[in-house]
Design a protein around this motif. Structure first.
Motif, PDB file in Angstrom:
ATOM      1  N   GLU A  66       0.833  -1.206   0.000  1.00 56.51           N
ATOM      2  CA  GLU A  66       0.000   0.000   0.000  1.00 56.51           C
ATOM      3  C   GLU A  66       0.865   1.252   0.000  1.00 56.51           C
ATOM      4  O   GLU A  66       0.552   2.239  -0.670  1.00 56.51           O
ATOM      5  CB  GLU A  66      -0.918  -0.004   1.223  1.00 56.51           C
ATOM      6  N   TYR A  67       1.973   1.218   0.725  1.00 54.90           N
ATOM      7  CA  TYR A  67       2.837   2.390   0.822  1.00 54.90           C
ATOM      8  C   TYR A  67       3.525   2.680  -0.519  1.00 54.90           C
ATOM      9  O   TYR A  67       3.614   3.826  -0.949  1.00 54.90           O
ATOM     10  CB  TYR A  67       3.884   2.168   1.921  1.00 54.90           C
ATOM     11  N   LEU A  68       4.011   1.626  -1.168  1.00 53.99           N
ATOM     12  CA  LEU A  68       4.752   1.804  -2.417  1.00 53.99           C
ATOM     13  C   LEU A  68       3.844   1.856  -3.639  1.00 53.99           C
ATOM     14  O   LEU A  68       4.273   2.321  -4.705  1.00 53.99           O
ATOM     15  CB  LEU A  68       5.765   0.668  -2.587  1.00 53.99           C
ATOM     16  N   GLN A  69       2.612   1.359  -3.507  1.00 54.98           N
ATOM     17  CA  GLN A  69       1.683   1.291  -4.640  1.00 54.98           C
ATOM     18  C   GLN A  69       2.290   0.487  -5.795  1.00 54.98           C
ATOM     19  O   GLN A  69       2.037   0.775  -6.974  1.00 54.98           O
ATOM     20  CB  GLN A  69       1.313   2.700  -5.114  1.00 54.98           C
ATOM     21  N   ASP A  70       3.085  -0.493  -5.449  1.00 52.48           N
ATOM     22  CA  ASP A  70       3.736  -1.306  -6.470  1.00 52.48           C
ATOM     23  C   ASP A  70       4.336  -2.539  -5.802  1.00 52.48           C
ATOM     24  O   ASP A  70       4.480  -2.583  -4.574  1.00 52.48           O
ATOM     25  CB  ASP A  70       4.845  -0.508  -7.173  1.00 52.48           C
ATOM     26  N   ILE A  71       4.688  -3.545  -6.613  1.00 51.49           N
ATOM     27  CA  ILE A  71       5.372  -4.727  -6.097  1.00 51.49           C
ATOM     28  C   ILE A  71       6.852  -4.391  -5.998  1.00 51.49           C
ATOM     29  O   ILE A  71       7.504  -4.133  -7.011  1.00 51.49           O
ATOM     30  CB  ILE A  71       5.173  -5.950  -7.015  1.00 51.49           C
ATOM     31  N   PRO A  72       7.421  -4.363  -4.790  1.00 45.68           N
ATOM     32  CA  PRO A  72       8.810  -3.918  -4.652  1.00 45.68           C
ATOM     33  C   PRO A  72       9.802  -4.996  -5.084  1.00 45.68           C
ATOM     34  O   PRO A  72       9.499  -6.183  -5.110  1.00 45.68           O
ATOM     35  CB  PRO A  72       8.931  -3.625  -3.154  1.00 45.68           C
ATOM     36  N   GLU A  73      11.004  -4.562  -5.404  1.00 43.23           N
ATOM     37  CA  GLU A  73      12.102  -5.468  -5.691  1.00 43.23           C
ATOM     38  C   GLU A  73      12.942  -5.652  -4.435  1.00 43.23           C
ATOM     39  O   GLU A  73      12.883  -4.849  -3.500  1.00 43.23           O
ATOM     40  CB  GLU A  73      12.969  -4.920  -6.833  1.00 43.23           C
ATOM     41  N   THR A  74      13.733  -6.702  -4.428  1.00 42.74           N
ATOM     42  CA  THR A  74      14.621  -6.954  -3.295  1.00 42.74           C
ATOM     43  C   THR A  74      15.602  -5.799  -3.118  1.00 42.74           C
ATOM     44  O   THR A  74      16.187  -5.322  -4.090  1.00 42.74           O
ATOM     45  CB  THR A  74      15.404  -8.261  -3.524  1.00 42.74           C
ATOM     46  N   GLY A  75      15.754  -5.360  -1.870  1.00 43.53           N
ATOM     47  CA  GLY A  75      16.676  -4.274  -1.578  1.00 43.53           C
ATOM     48  C   GLY A  75      16.019  -2.921  -1.440  1.00 43.53           C
ATOM     49  O   GLY A  75      16.659  -1.961  -0.991  1.00 43.53           O
ATOM     50  N   VAL A  76      14.743  -2.794  -1.805  1.00 44.09           N
ATOM     51  CA  VAL A  76      14.039  -1.516  -1.689  1.00 44.09           C
ATOM     52  C   VAL A  76      13.830  -1.187  -0.213  1.00 44.09           C
ATOM     53  O   VAL A  76      13.461  -2.059   0.586  1.00 44.09           O
ATOM     54  CB  VAL A  76      12.683  -1.573  -2.425  1.00 44.09           C
ATOM     55  N   SER A  77      14.064   0.063   0.152  1.00 43.30           N
ATOM     56  CA  SER A  77      13.911   0.492   1.543  1.00 43.30           C
ATOM     57  C   SER A  77      12.927   1.647   1.632  1.00 43.30           C
ATOM     58  O   SER A  77      12.718   2.380   0.652  1.00 43.30           O
ATOM     59  CB  SER A  77      15.259   0.928   2.140  1.00 43.30           C
ATOM     60  N   MET A  78      12.331   1.801   2.797  1.00 45.98           N
ATOM     61  CA  MET A  78      11.345   2.866   3.035  1.00 45.98           C
ATOM     62  C   MET A  78      11.273   3.096   4.534  1.00 45.98           C
ATOM     63  O   MET A  78      11.837   2.347   5.328  1.00 45.98           O
ATOM     64  CB  MET A  78       9.978   2.471   2.474  1.00 45.98           C
ATOM     65  N   LYS A  79      10.558   4.147   4.913  1.00 46.60           N
ATOM     66  CA  LYS A  79      10.318   4.425   6.329  1.00 46.60           C
ATOM     67  C   LYS A  79       8.824   4.647   6.519  1.00 46.60           C
ATOM     68  O   LYS A  79       8.226   5.521   5.894  1.00 46.60           O
ATOM     69  CB  LYS A  79      11.092   5.646   6.816  1.00 46.60           C
ATOM     70  N   ILE A  80       8.221   3.824   7.385  1.00 42.99           N
ATOM     71  CA  ILE A  80       6.793   3.915   7.682  1.00 42.99           C
ATOM     72  C   ILE A  80       6.622   4.085   9.182  1.00 42.99           C
ATOM     73  O   ILE A  80       7.119   3.259   9.959  1.00 42.99           O
ATOM     74  CB  ILE A  80       6.037   2.662   7.194  1.00 42.99           C
ATOM     75  N   ALA A  81       5.939   5.152   9.581  1.00 40.12           N
ATOM     76  CA  ALA A  81       5.719   5.429  11.009  1.00 40.12           C
ATOM     77  C   ALA A  81       7.029   5.418  11.777  1.00 40.12           C
ATOM     78  O   ALA A  81       7.139   4.784  12.828  1.00 40.12           O
ATOM     79  CB  ALA A  81       4.723   4.426  11.605  1.00 40.12           C
ATOM     80  N   ASP A  82       8.045   6.093  11.227  1.00 39.20           N
ATOM     81  CA  ASP A  82       9.364   6.238  11.853  1.00 39.20           C
ATOM     82  C   ASP A  82      10.144   4.924  11.931  1.00 39.20           C
ATOM     83  O   ASP A  82      11.184   4.854  12.588  1.00 39.20           O
ATOM     84  CB  ASP A  82       9.251   6.820  13.268  1.00 39.20           C
ATOM     85  N   THR A  83       9.644   3.876  11.256  1.00 32.99           N
ATOM     86  CA  THR A  83      10.326   2.577  11.277  1.00 32.99           C
ATOM     87  C   THR A  83      10.958   2.293   9.916  1.00 32.99           C
ATOM     88  O   THR A  83      10.237   2.098   8.931  1.00 32.99           O
ATOM     89  CB  THR A  83       9.347   1.448  11.624  1.00 32.99           C
TER      90      THR A  83
END
Length: 426
Positions: free
Chosen positions: A382-399
């Protein structure tokens, strides 16, 4: 003025200040006392607690008798100070002014602030004791108190401020929750946690704690018989969903105890499973857990399939899932992905994409949003609105979150990192 007379007047002034302090303390003690603790003592036959509850049931009379005598004592003390001052210094205005300041200071310190602080600190212990003299004074001077309250009620009526009927101190759910959390030493931590979880059952739905459809262990009757036999022999569950070719259409639930009884009489046969199936039980995804407990009891069920508004199966909920939401995970031999939900020394945690967000928040002390997707995979998608690839990083709710493995259009494994602010605090 003779020394004896002066000594008696000073002694009388001290007595008046002590009495004033007693009434001030009584007011704070009665108003700050814990009514629920008093009720508990009264139910055990404590006479003082019963008297205190009777007084608190009519606050106007209680305050009337306390304030009536408190004001009388304070007025008498001020008058006595004026008499002493005039006899010592005559009609000197500066002396009367100084005396007024001194008696005001004495009343504030010795008859108001100090007694009320003591009363507030020991209200529950003093309330049953002070109830005896207060009840006696109210009984003796009832008419005077009633007469004063008559004017008070009349003034309230003119101001349209009539007191509402007492609701006996009924508490809301949030107030009860706050009381349980603040109970401290009175309730063990584990018991306190169970009670807090109990209050949350109305706000948690079966979708929040269900086993997702992809993680449901089910038997496909169209599989070869040896495969079905192997699956049953290695299953950790006593109840298994059963379908026939179409995983979207569950035809029943197999209780392995019934299967064991049947195989003792006749050799195992996959087709005989159909005769042993129990009818599947379906519940809407937005059913509150508290209601679901009642539904399980009324329908004498322990397992239900969770469906969406279109009737498609989203997951599976069991009675054990609800109980675990209350008291925590059971100690069983079933492998649990949650066993890996803990921070490493480097401040990271490797978890399955199917991990429940509520369980993640509880075990890792996070604040991931739970009002949308229920799993970590769903949250990332839901956050990326896409199927992520291995190694993709993000921050959700400070995590911070790193995708470690993806398979079949979903996140299989992800690495979570401890929030920076929390790491710095520790």
């Amino acid at each position: 003025m003779s020394d004896l007379t002066l000594t008696l007047q000073v002694a009388a002034l001290v007595v008046l200040l002590v009495l004033s302090g007693g009434f001030s303390m009584s007011e704070t003690v009665m108003m700050a006392s814990n009514r629920y603790r008093l009720r508990s003592l009264a139910s055990q036959g404590h006479k003082g607690a019963t008297l205190a509850l009777d007084l608190l049931a009519r606050t106007d009379r209680l305050l009337g008798v306390i304030l009536l005598f408190n004001n009388l004592v304070n007025t008498a003390a001020a008058t006595l100070v004026s008499v002493i001052t005039m006899e010592l210094f005559g009609d000197e205005r500066w002396a009367l002014g100084v005396a007024t300041l001194l008696v005001t200071f004495a009343i504030l310190v010795f008859s108001e602030i100090t007694p009320k602080v003591i009363g507030a600190a020991h209200a529950d212990r003093l309330a049953p004791i002070l109830a005896y003299p207060l009840a006696g004074l109210l009984r003796v001077f009832y008419f005077a108190v009633w007469f004063v309250n008559l004017f008070s009620r009349g003034l309230l009526w003119l101001m349209r401020l009539q007191p509402k009927a007492d609701d006996n101190g009924a508490l809301s759910v949030e107030e009860l929750r706050a009381m349980v959390i603040d109970s401290g030493q009175y309730i063990p931590h584990k018991h306190r946690s169970i009670l807090v979880n109990l209050f949350d059952l109305e706000n948690i739905t079966v979708e929040d704690v269900m086993t997702p459809r992809g993680a449901i262990e089910a038997i496909d009757l169209s599989d070869p018989e040896h495969e079905i036999r192997r699956q049953i022999a290695t299953s950790f569950h006593t109840r298994l969903a059963v379908y026939d070719g179409d995983s979207e259409h569950v035809i029943g639930v197999l209780h392995q105890r019934r299967l064991l009884g049947d195989t003792l009489d006749e050799p195992f046969a996959a087709e005989r499973i159909r005769d042993l199936l129990m009818r599947p039980y379906f519940v809407p995804a937005d059913t509150p857990l508290y209601s679901q407990i009642q539904f399980f009891q009324e329908n004498q069920q322990r397992l239900a399939f969770v469906v969406d508004e279109y009737g498609e199966i989203l997951g599976l909920i069991t009675l054990e899932d609800i109980i675990e939401e209350l008291i925590g995970k059971f100690t069983t031999s079933i492998p649990d992905a949650g066993d890996r939900m803990h921070w490493s020394e480097e401040g990271s945690a490797l978890v399955d994409g199917s991990a429940n967000l509520r369980e993640l928040n509880r075990r890792l002390d996070l604040s991931l949003p739970t009002d949308g997707p229920k799993t970590l995979n769903g949250l990332i998608l839901e956050y990326l609105q896409d199927i992520p690839e291995t190694g993709v990083s993000m921050k959700i709710a400070d995590t911070p979150i790193e995708v470690v493995q993806t398979q079949d259009r979903m996140v299989r494994t992800a690495r979570l990192f401890r929030p920076l602010a929390r790491s710095a605090g520790q």
